[in-house]
Design a protein around this motif. Structure first.
Motif, PDB file in Angstrom:
ATOM      1  N   GLN A   1      37.072  56.695  27.470  1.00 60.86           N
ATOM      2  CA  GLN A   1      36.034  56.722  28.507  1.00 60.86           C
ATOM      3  C   GLN A   1      35.805  58.154  28.956  1.00 60.86           C
ATOM      4  O   GLN A   1      36.752  58.949  29.080  1.00 60.86           O
ATOM      5  CB  GLN A   1      36.448  55.853  29.700  1.00 60.86           C
ATOM      6  CG  GLN A   1      35.368  55.670  30.754  1.00 60.86           C
ATOM      7  CD  GLN A   1      35.865  54.841  31.931  1.00 60.86           C
ATOM      8  OE1 GLN A   1      36.933  55.101  32.471  1.00 60.86           O
ATOM      9  NE2 GLN A   1      35.107  53.828  32.309  1.00 60.86           N
TER      10      GLN A   1
ATOM     11  N   LEU B   1      25.557  62.104  29.154  1.00 60.03           N
ATOM     12  CA  LEU B   1      26.051  61.283  30.254  1.00 60.03           C
ATOM     13  C   LEU B   1      25.138  61.407  31.473  1.00 60.03           C
ATOM     14  O   LEU B   1      24.725  62.506  31.850  1.00 60.03           O
ATOM     15  CB  LEU B   1      27.472  61.733  30.626  1.00 60.03           C
ATOM     16  CG  LEU B   1      28.293  60.866  31.584  1.00 60.03           C
ATOM     17  CD1 LEU B   1      28.608  59.519  30.946  1.00 60.03           C
ATOM     18  CD2 LEU B   1      29.597  61.581  31.944  1.00 60.03           C
TER      19      LEU B   1
ATOM     20  N   GLU C   1      30.780  56.582  30.333  1.00 57.33           N
ATOM     21  CA  GLU C   1      30.456  56.145  28.971  1.00 57.33           C
ATOM     22  C   GLU C   1      31.736  55.707  28.286  1.00 57.33           C
ATOM     23  O   GLU C   1      32.702  56.475  28.205  1.00 57.33           O
ATOM     24  CB  GLU C   1      29.821  57.304  28.196  1.00 57.33           C
ATOM     25  CG  GLU C   1      29.411  56.968  26.786  1.00 57.33           C
ATOM     26  CD  GLU C   1      28.134  56.154  26.714  1.00 57.33           C
ATOM     27  OE1 GLU C   1      27.934  55.457  25.703  1.00 57.33           O
ATOM     28  OE2 GLU C   1      27.332  56.222  27.677  1.00 57.33           O
TER      29      GLU C   1
ATOM     30  N   THR D   1      33.927  55.093  25.141  1.00 53.36           N
ATOM     31  CA  THR D   1      33.907  55.794  23.859  1.00 53.36           C
ATOM     32  C   THR D   1      35.087  55.356  23.007  1.00 53.36           C
ATOM     33  O   THR D   1      35.958  54.600  23.453  1.00 53.36           O
ATOM     34  CB  THR D   1      33.988  57.322  24.073  1.00 53.36           C
ATOM     35  OG1 THR D   1      35.199  57.627  24.772  1.00 53.36           O
ATOM     36  CG2 THR D   1      32.805  57.844  24.852  1.00 53.36           C
TER      37      THR D   1
END
Length: 245
Positions: free
Chosen positions: A78, A163, A169, A171
């Motif tokens: 993240q 972002l 986000e 990831t």
């Protein structure tokens, strides 16, 4: 385990669940000089081993323990713009063994300009790689950044450039911090604290003596996700010993 590590990221990262209820920042009434007035962050003003500090390079060499990295499977799950810094949260499968103790890599985040100074000199950026052991003791590896050539390995994280402000986000990025660390692993060591509320003590600080380089553009791209001057002022040394090798 992953759930607990995510909670740890919020605690050691710049806003734990308790601190999320308390407004703090870097300017005005919420600036660092007022952190200690908060009921859940009094250590920020009463602590005797606070960070950051000015590192006086005595050029004295000591036999310090080696840094044993096991980041082979490091995976960033993240990326968060949490209002205090740009933070990259790791899965709980990477470790650093130091002085016969194993610490789990939790996250890294950025401060612009750097928080620690070296003989009064401040780098434009400082990265903090936060680790925690099973007994909840903390170790932070600090990497100084100077302006130079583009860092091709850091560009593995380029997704952060898309972002949303104050966004996050999820990831799945394999990212071995050892490939970002300087080639020379000589370091300073001292006992300090977290540099954000609740300013918990003690924290073992490992600061690489050699900086890495990022381009001017890369530093600016990180800075756009950071509050202006998200660096806590240097704190009194209070007779602490700074060791280096």
């Amino acid at each position: 385990m992953k759930k607990s590590i995510l909670g740890l990221c919020l605690t050691l990262g710049l806003a734990g669940s308790a601190m999320a209820q308390t407004h703090w920042g870097y300017q005005g009434d919420y600036a660092p000089e007022n952190w200690g007035k908060m009921s859940d962050a009094q250590t920020c003003s009463t602590g005797k081993t606070q960070s950051p500090i000015d590192i006086f390079d005595s050029k004295t060499n000591h036999k310090l323990p080696p840094l044993k990295f096991d980041y082979r499977h490091a995976d960033i799950k993240q990326i968060v713009d949490n209002g205090h810094s740009l933070q990259f949260n790791f899965d709980s499968n990477s470790n650093l063994t130091y002085n016969n103790k194993t610490y789990t890599l939790v996250q890294f985040h950025a401060h612009e300009p750097a928080e620690h100074t070296i003989n009064g000199i401040r780098y434009p950026l400082e990265l903090h790689f936060v680790h925690q052991a099973a007994d909840h003791s903390n170790l932070v590896v600090a990497v100084f950044v100077q302006e130079g050539q583009q860092n091709s390995y850091f560009e593995k994280l380029s997704v952060f450039k898309k972002l949303a402000k104050n966004g996050s986000e999820n990831t799945d990025i394999l990212f071995n911090p050892e490939h970002l660390y300087p080639h020379n692993h000589s370091y300073y060591r001292y006992t300090g604290s977290l540099t954000t509320p609740p300013c918990s003590e003690p924290v073992t600080w490992i600061l690489f003596r050699q900086p890495i380089t990022l381009s001017k553009a890369e530093i600016a791209e990180i800075a756009q996700y950071l509050p202006k001057n998200n660096n806590r002022p240097v704190q009194p040394l209070n007779n602490r010993i700074i060791e280096n090798n």
